[in-house]
Write a protein that holds these residues in place. Structure first.
Motif, PDB file in Angstrom:
ATOM      1  N   HIS A 167       0.859  -1.190   0.000  1.00  0.00           N
ATOM      2  CA  HIS A 167       0.000   0.000   0.000  1.00  0.00           C
ATOM      3  C   HIS A 167       0.893   1.237   0.000  1.00  0.00           C
ATOM      4  CE1 HIS A 167      -3.739  -2.167   0.732  1.00  0.00           C
ATOM      5  NE2 HIS A 167      -3.139  -2.840   1.700  1.00  0.00           N
ATOM      6  N   TYR A 222      -4.977   1.325   8.375  1.00  0.00           N
ATOM      7  CA  TYR A 222      -4.695   0.090   7.642  1.00  0.00           C
ATOM      8  C   TYR A 222      -4.334  -1.028   8.614  1.00  0.00           C
ATOM      9  CZ  TYR A 222      -4.852   2.435   3.123  1.00  0.00           C
ATOM     10  OH  TYR A 222      -5.269   3.110   2.013  1.00  0.00           O
ATOM     11  N   PHE A 265       3.606  -0.983   3.897  1.00  0.00           N
ATOM     12  CA  PHE A 265       2.782   0.216   4.043  1.00  0.00           C
ATOM     13  C   PHE A 265       3.695   1.427   3.974  1.00  0.00           C
ATOM     14  CE2 PHE A 265       0.931   3.695   6.504  1.00  0.00           C
ATOM     15  CZ  PHE A 265      -0.259   3.858   5.822  1.00  0.00           C
ATOM     16  N   ASN A 304      -1.239   2.464  11.170  1.00  0.00           N
ATOM     17  CA  ASN A 304      -0.955   1.201  10.492  1.00  0.00           C
ATOM     18  C   ASN A 304      -0.616   0.157  11.550  1.00  0.00           C
ATOM     19  OD1 ASN A 304       1.894  -0.194   8.856  1.00  0.00           O
ATOM     20  ND2 ASN A 304      -0.218  -0.762   8.467  1.00  0.00           N
TER      21      ASN A 304
END
Length: 447
Positions: A305, A322, A334, A353
């Motif tokens: 991501h 996330y 991420f 995250n």
């Protein structure tokens, strides 16, 4: 003695450059688009496919994918029966549908409309004179002119979904954009292009899915441009639960005007390599942007991501959350960036995250970033990496819950902060079932 026969496969970059010439010959769109396409293919020719030498691709390599001898254009039209793919739709409710099979529009599976709004084909918008003003205004305006894979898509853009919601229109049912790959080609590359324009005070819900129907390799290089006008509301859901020979590079660019609200939920559960590039650009005050995602993968799967929220105006908010669960030898990435311009005072930006690693071989690479040039802001980011709470596991087992179910319930609860914000009940139930399946248990209830 016969001379040795040498087999040589054209590298994918060279194949794309050669195919572009043939593509240009047969496309009959306006002259301005020819110039756009040519500029884009030249950028791709100069840069090629991204490598790990680039900071943005430091943790994701495409080398193994690019060794496949992908067909660029399918050799024939392929038909699919609805009963064979029904499970991939929100079949419990009525929806608009824009469906493609091996990159080609399927009128049989689709349900489009021009009644008070446009839900139809990108090919029509790009080639028909009546759409020229809209295309000149919006097409390729926020998509990156420098990123090589976006440029490659721009050069070949033709098929995809074209959605135009007029001012003050509340779309009464969700829109589904689904791309099926049949596997009738030994290996196939497709490049869908979506253009979505949501007018002032309009509201729409959209679900996007890419799905392979057998195990032949597929590479999808997708680009979506979304324009949210003043006070527009857009709920966008990406469902990624493909087979382990499917590869997806998803580039989404979103421009928001004053007081608009856009939320993108990304559910990454399958595929070989998945790369999600999600870019928000603020073009007015009092904007709200939401980016949420759940990743649950195993084996040697890889999900990356890469997010950007560009705060350029005052009094705006962004929220990122996330959640990642990694099993086996899987890898998660991420890389989230919040950029706040000097003019963007009173910005409220949040980024979170959280990652759970099941076992010792899973890997997560997390790189949250803040670049702030304003002095009156509230910006924060957080990242956690760990394993399941052993004390919570023990507590649940002490109360008669078997270890496997206890483990799954904890992971299920871990994802609930994201799933609870899904606004389509039927999609929420479907995502809940997928999560339960990925965790290997039957929960006996929907989220």
């Amino acid at each position: 003695m016969k001379p040795e026969t040498k087999y040589w496969t054209m590298e994918l970059k060279d194949k794309m450059l050669a195919s572009f010439m043939a593509f240009e010959e047969k496309i009959k769109d306006n002259e301005d688009l020819h110039e756009v396409r040519n500029h884009a293919i030249k950028n791709f020719e100069n840069k090629g496919f991204p490598t790990k030498k680039e900071e943005a691709w430091k943790y994701t390599s495409l080398n193994a994918i690019l060794k496949n001898d992908f067909s660029v254009f399918p050799k024939k039209d392929n038909a699919i029966e609805f009963k064979d793919v029904k499970k991939y739709f929100l079949h419990e409710i009525d929806t608009y549908k824009v469906v493609f099979i091996d990159g080609i529009f399927s009128s049989f599976l689709s349900s489009t409309t021009h009644d008070g709004l446009d839900v139809c084909l990108m090919a029509s918008a790009l080639t028909k004179p009546k759409y020229k003003m809209v295309i000149d205004t919006y097409f390729n305006q926020i998509a990156s002119k420098e990123e090589s894979l976006t440029s490659l898509n721009t050069a070949f853009s033709l098929e995809g979904a074209y959605i135009n919601i007029p001012k003050s229109k509340v779309v009464e049912k969700p829109i589904e954009i689904i791309y099926f790959s049949t596997g009738n080609e030994a290996a196939l590359m497709v490049q869908p292009r979506n253009l979505i324009i949501v007018g002032e005070n309009a509201h729409v819900q959209i679900v996007e899915r890419h799905q392979s129907l057998n195990s032949n390799p597929v590479l999808t290089n997708s680009v979506t441009e979304i324009f949210a006008q003043k006070r527009a509301i857009v709920d966008y859901y990406k469902v990624q639960n493909d087979v382990q020979t499917a590869n997806l590079i998803d580039n989404t660019y979103i421009a928001q005007k004053q007081e608009s609200r856009v939320a993108v939920h990304t559910f990454s559960f399958g595929g070989n390599i998945t790369r999600n590039n999600l870019n928000f650009y603020h073009q007015g005050e009092r904007i709200d942007s939401t980016l949420k995602g759940i990743t649950i993968i195993g084996d040697k799967q890889h999900v990356d991501h890469y997010t950007l929220v560009h705060h350029a105006q005052p009094n705006c908010e962004s929220h990122q959350n996330y959640k990642t669960i990694l099993h086996d030898n899987s890898t998660g990435v991420f890389n989230g960036k919040i950029f706040v311009e000097k003019e963007a005072q009173k910005t409220d930006a949040f980024q979170q995250n959280n990652n759970i690693l099941i076992g010792d071989k899973a890997t997560i690479n997390a790189k949250p970033q803040l670049e702030i040039f304003a002095d009156d802001v509230k910006c924060s980011h957080g990242c956690t990496i760990g394993q399941l709470d052993e004390s919570a596991m023990f507590y649940m087992q002490q109360r008669g819950i078997p270890k496997k179910e206890a483990k799954a319930l904890l992971m299920y609860a871990f994802t609930s902060e994201v799933t609870n914000s899904i606004k389509i009940p039927e999609l929420k139930a479907k995502i809940g079932r997928i999560i339960a399946d990925k965790l290997g248990v039957n929960m006996g209830f929907d989220l």
